[in-house]
Design a protein around this motif. Sequence first.
Motif, PDB file in Angstrom:
ATOM      1  N   THR A   1      14.786  17.952 -16.138  1.00 28.31           N
ATOM      2  CA  THR A   1      14.872  16.518 -15.901  1.00 28.31           C
ATOM      3  C   THR A   1      13.497  15.874 -15.928  1.00 28.31           C
ATOM      4  O   THR A   1      13.288  14.826 -16.551  1.00 28.31           O
ATOM      5  CB  THR A   1      15.550  16.254 -14.541  1.00 28.31           C
TER       6      THR A   1
ATOM      7  N   TYR B   1      12.646  10.783  -8.853  1.00 29.87           N
ATOM      8  CA  TYR B   1      12.889  10.579 -10.283  1.00 29.87           C
ATOM      9  C   TYR B   1      13.458   9.198 -10.576  1.00 29.87           C
ATOM     10  O   TYR B   1      13.092   8.565 -11.564  1.00 29.87           O
ATOM     11  CB  TYR B   1      13.837  11.662 -10.806  1.00 29.87           C
ATOM     12  N   THR B   2      14.359   8.742  -9.734  1.00 26.59           N
ATOM     13  CA  THR B   2      14.891   7.381  -9.864  1.00 26.59           C
ATOM     14  C   THR B   2      14.945   6.794  -8.470  1.00 26.59           C
ATOM     15  O   THR B   2      15.928   6.982  -7.742  1.00 26.59           O
ATOM     16  CB  THR B   2      16.300   7.368 -10.499  1.00 26.59           C
TER      17      THR B   2
ATOM     18  N   THR C   1       8.727  13.901  -6.841  1.00 29.45           N
ATOM     19  CA  THR C   1       9.186  14.895  -7.818  1.00 29.45           C
ATOM     20  C   THR C   1       8.231  16.082  -7.855  1.00 29.45           C
ATOM     21  O   THR C   1       8.660  17.234  -7.965  1.00 29.45           O
ATOM     22  CB  THR C   1       9.315  14.289  -9.224  1.00 29.45           C
TER      23      THR C   1
ATOM     24  N   ASN D   1      15.527  13.689  -6.613  1.00 29.76           N
ATOM     25  CA  ASN D   1      16.270  12.543  -7.158  1.00 29.76           C
ATOM     26  C   ASN D   1      15.669  11.218  -6.722  1.00 29.76           C
ATOM     27  O   ASN D   1      15.604  10.268  -7.515  1.00 29.76           O
ATOM     28  CB  ASN D   1      17.743  12.614  -6.746  1.00 29.76           C
ATOM     29  N   GLU D   2      15.239  11.138  -5.459  1.00 31.16           N
ATOM     30  CA  GLU D   2      14.626   9.901  -4.997  1.00 31.16           C
ATOM     31  C   GLU D   2      13.317   9.646  -5.744  1.00 31.16           C
ATOM     32  O   GLU D   2      12.977   8.500  -6.027  1.00 31.16           O
ATOM     33  CB  GLU D   2      14.373   9.955  -3.486  1.00 31.16           C
TER      34      GLU D   2
ATOM     35  N   TYR E   1      16.825  18.762  -3.578  1.00 32.24           N
ATOM     36  CA  TYR E   1      17.517  17.995  -4.626  1.00 32.24           C
ATOM     37  C   TYR E   1      17.436  16.494  -4.337  1.00 32.24           C
ATOM     38  O   TYR E   1      17.150  15.686  -5.228  1.00 32.24           O
ATOM     39  CB  TYR E   1      18.969  18.467  -4.670  1.00 32.24           C
TER      40      TYR E   1
ATOM     41  N   THR F   1      15.575   4.690  -5.355  1.00 38.16           N
ATOM     42  CA  THR F   1      16.739   3.850  -5.083  1.00 38.16           C
ATOM     43  C   THR F   1      16.366   2.403  -4.803  1.00 38.16           C
ATOM     44  O   THR F   1      17.213   1.515  -4.896  1.00 38.16           O
ATOM     45  CB  THR F   1      17.524   4.398  -3.875  1.00 38.16           C
TER      46      THR F   1
END
Length: 420
Positions: free
Chosen positions: A249, A205-206, A219, A202-203, A198, A208
């Motif tokens: 997503t 997909y967006t 992803t 997330n890293e 997860y 930081t």
Amino acid sequence: MARDVAAADGQYGGLLRELAPRVLGALLRRHGDFDRTEDAVQEALLAAALQWPAEGVPRNPHGWLVTVASRRLTDQWRSEAARRDREANAAAMAAAATPPADSGFDTADGADSDDTLTLLLLCCHPALSPASQVALTLRAVAGLTTAQIASAFLVPEATMTRRITRAKHSIEEAGARFGPPPDGDYAERLGAVLHTLYLIFNEGYTATSGDELHRAELTGEAIRLTRQVHLLRPADGEVAGLLALMLLTEAHRPARTTADGALVPLAEQDRSRWDGALLHEGIELITATLPRSVVGPYQLQAAIAAVHGEARRAEDTDWPQIVALYRMLERRAPNPMATLSHAVAVAMVDGPRAGLDLIAPLDDDDRMAGHHRLAAVRAHLLELAGEPVAAREAYLLAARQTTSGPERRYLRGRAAALGG
């Protein structure tokens, strides 16, 4: 190490990425020694990347790789003259080895064995920090180079090399062995695996930090690895829920940015550009999963994503259903990020003031201290409430707090649009 499965691009890259964790698992099960075993596997992958395009893929590529990697280990151990016991074991292994050839080689581990989940469980050992679990998973299971991982997380390659090396040593010092964890630890370790995947997704997909919003290598690997875990644990509702969440997503990605890389929020995206195949697969998966398993946080997040995915237009979104799902999510897994998203949904049903009331307690939550998402959501809700001056200040605060270039540009653009 620069020589990696990443060197095998084109038609063989996908096959080698799929086989890499199985081969590493087979050798770890037989020999242990994470460092040397991983080096040997990378040597075998490099050999395949160079040899297969010219000679063709052997009938049993898994066995071919295991054999070549085993020989690399033999060579390493033979070169250590001072360690005669290892040399003796290696010599015995070499005497029994069958040369890699197209005839197909069945290893003792079985050509159809898949140690991906066991390797993931090892990489997510509780002796490691979440950051180390992510790094080791990307290196050992996903097959990314240390340079690729360092680039994704915007740290020097030497820093990431030390992190991965420390992670391997920590596993060895903890006395971990390659194999299923004790029964009492299995659920917790599988939970750590899902959380790691997860975080990787997330890293990607967006991101930081940095100038890129999306990192496709992260992803893509998160989805690929979660698919493998789902194949190995098809009855696990949370595994299916996480995979569905990722698919739903990722389906938005083609519409998330403009041609020049500017961020486009969900409500303003051209939904005809969403990936229909991923949407369909994700919705079917979560629809089939929810009725037959205990509902967990990943399934609830996937269900929320499915409601968004089913709306042909932003104004068609079933916001009351999303609010109900967020309430369930916050009861099962309280989290400030879920509260922020819940507040946006509440604002769409009960008005922006209700959303602002919901996020007010987060000002005292240490986990949100200085986090740009709290300021960004507050700015959005203040704008909806007709308070442009306060909204502009909140957008600017969020822009100062984020380390993501695309998000910073978007937030400053929203502030500028409000004047002042």
